[in-house]
Design a protein around this motif. Structure first.
Motif, PDB file in Angstrom:
ATOM      1  N   LEU A 109       0.813  -1.230   0.000  1.00 22.03           N
ATOM      2  CA  LEU A 109       0.000   0.000   0.000  1.00 22.03           C
ATOM      3  C   LEU A 109       0.842   1.276   0.000  1.00 22.03           C
ATOM      4  O   LEU A 109       0.709   2.125  -0.885  1.00 22.03           O
ATOM      5  N   ALA A 110       1.718   1.391   1.002  1.00 20.39           N
ATOM      6  CA  ALA A 110       2.490   2.636   1.117  1.00 20.39           C
ATOM      7  C   ALA A 110       3.423   2.847  -0.087  1.00 20.39           C
ATOM      8  O   ALA A 110       3.460   3.945  -0.646  1.00 20.39           O
ATOM      9  N   LEU A 113       1.369   4.160  -2.897  1.00 15.46           N
ATOM     10  CA  LEU A 113       0.945   5.556  -2.719  1.00 15.46           C
ATOM     11  C   LEU A 113       2.107   6.506  -2.990  1.00 15.46           C
ATOM     12  O   LEU A 113       1.909   7.675  -3.317  1.00 15.46           O
ATOM     13  N   MET A 114       3.309   5.972  -2.844  1.00 14.23           N
ATOM     14  CA  MET A 114       4.488   6.813  -3.020  1.00 14.23           C
ATOM     15  C   MET A 114       5.083   6.692  -4.419  1.00 14.23           C
ATOM     16  O   MET A 114       6.096   7.320  -4.717  1.00 14.23           O
TER      17      MET A 114
END
Lengths: 255, 236
Positions: A109-110, A113-114
């Motif tokens: 996920l992270a 998002l990045m």
């Protein structure tokens, strides 16, 4: 060269001083264990490093770069903090996995998002996530949701999630305290394998034997102070301070 | 006669559905805004130390939160029927300016009253949902470098939705029946449509026949909410 330097951190909540003049440094590839009884400030110290708490005093340097200085508001700008906290990864005591995502999605996920900032492709992130889960021995659990996993498995997913952002320093906040004794071993094994790969880590733990085996450096905290620090040989096997002796005696008595 | 009544009630039903849908369309997002307002931690007097030492009550005073809570208290504390009357007749009565004097001004006034009322109820449900999410979820997002917006939309929101489905379904089902209050300002919704046959034809059964419409509508909604709950059952 020290990858992390912490100078004179102080922190208080209301009228209670929880951290007093905390200073230490950590070399790249080394493991630091922080031990001490509940309420000694270990967790707060970890939370300060991860910008979940703001120290009242002191400075934090990562690889020579000042990332936090209590006296300099310029180091505390929200936007910068978001980037700077990525020097650190944090594994929580109670995992805090995102319940609505699968194990793999929790890990990716992270980074996804990045992706705009890092320029990584979704395929790359996905492959990386799978490799991390495999490293944790969980490739066959990638599509499971957190509630379908045991505590030990959840914690290993959480470790993979923290590693996915390739932090300089990986922090563990009592990673096995919420686990059955039977499940503790699998998590400790994973942390041990990370130590063998020279991952720089700070581990707050009550597993004294584990700290002694894995750590290069041990800090004993009490009442918000660092009472004693040194190698495990010095601090755990041959403590100098009376308070450390008391703590360890009580610990090994119970163990 | 039965067919005539059925069709006439369908018209009333359609008005009720319009009111129902428009109210949801606006009050669901507005309620979220009100919820954020009531949770606002902005306390401008916290840093004003130049004025000398302020008492704690003043230093912790949170104006946005206090204002929204006052509004929610007033709206939840008075009957929707009264709010409807005030919003529709108020401007003409007190300011000599009937702002609703256009085509379907009545309906618009009615939607406004309903939206304000329901937004306040929804806000409390939202707040409960948001505050029930463990702090650790937010912190996990933070240490992974997510922004506040990302944390809200990617981490918190779905968990909040899952938790508020049951209380929301209650409130939304109440809204179905509250549409009957629109008759207070002479909008022909379902009940008024049914009642009109008492005056025109001297028959009472159309009024009770309206129950079938309500029950069908609520039945449909119940199925929808059950489906939604099932759909969100994949995580805990």
């Amino acid at each position: 060269m020290a990858i992390l330097e912490v100078h004179n951190i102080e922190k208080h909540f209301k009228n209670v001083q929880v951290l007093n003049d905390i200073s230490f440094s950590l070399e790249k590839g080394q493991v630091l264990s922080i031990i001490g009884s509940s309420g000694s400030g270990k967790t707060t110290l970890l939370r300060c490093l991860n910008f979940l708490e703001k120290p009242d005093q002191g400075t934090i340097l990562v690889g020579d770069q000042v990332i936090f200085d209590a006296a300099d508001p310029a180091t505390q700008i929200e936007k910068e903090v978001r980037k700077k906290r990525l020097h650190f990864g944090l594994v929580f005591q109670n995992f805090n996995l995102f319940p609505q995502y699968t194990a793999l999605e929790n890990v990716t996920l992270a980074p996804k998002l990045m992706a705009k900032e890092t320029g990584r492709s979704p395929e790359d992130i996905e492959a990386d996530g799978l490799a991390l889960l495999a490293q944790m021995g969980l490739e066959d659990r990638k599509d499971h949701y957190p509630h379908q996993l045991s505590g030990g498995q959840q914690q290993r997913v959480a470790i993979a999630r923290a590693l996915a952002l390739q932090p300089d320093i990986l922090c563990f906040d009592e990673p096995t305290s919420a686990l059955d004794p039977e499940l503790t071993g699998e998590v400790l094994r994973v942390i041990r394998s990370l130590a063998e790969k020279k991952t720089t880590m700070i581990i707050v733990t009550h597993e004294m034997a584990f700290a002694r085996d894995v750590a290069d450096q041990v800090i004993f905290m009490d009442g918000g102070y660092i009472v004693e620090q040194g190698t495990p040989e010095q601090v755990i096997n041959h403590p100098k301070e009376e308070r450390t002796k008391q703590f360890l005696a009580r610990y090994f008595e119970n163990a | 006669m039965f067919i005539h009544v059925t069709l006439s009630l369908l018209e009333g039903m359609w008005t009720a559905i319009e009111l129902f849908l428009l109210t949801l369309l606006f009050s669901l997002p507005l309620g979220l805004l009100v919820a954020f307002g009531s949770m606002s931690k902005w306390a401008p007097l916290r840093h004003v130390s130049r004025l000398g030492h302020l008492p704690a009550a003043l230093r912790h005073f949170r104006p946005i939160s206090a204002l929204t809570e006052l509004v929610v208290w007033i709206i939840r504390g008075t009957p929707l029927m009264l709010q409807l009357i005030i919003i529709f007749y108020g401007p003409g009565m007190w300011f000599d300016n009937n702002i609703w004097a256009f085509g379907n001004g009545r309906m618009v006034a009615c939607v406004v009253a309903f939206v304000i009322n329901y937004a306040c109820y929804f806000s409390v449900i939202y707040r409960g949902g948001i505050e029930s999410i463990p702090q650790g979820q937010k912190e996990a997002g933070q240490v992974l470098g997510m922004t506040k917006t990302q944390i809200f939309f990617k981490v918190t929101l779905l968990q909040v939705i899952k938790r508020i489905v049951p209380p929301m379904s209650n409130e939304i089902i109440t809204l179905v029946k509250d549409t009957s209050l629109a008759r207070t300002i002479a909008i022909t919704e379902l009940v008024k449509a049914g009642e009109s046959f008492m005056k025109s034809d001297g028959i009472t059964w159309p009024l009770f026949y309206t129950m079938v419409y309500y029950l069908l509508f609520v039945g449909l909604l119940t199925l929808l909410f059950n489906w939604l709950e099932k759909k969100l059952d994949y995580f805990k």
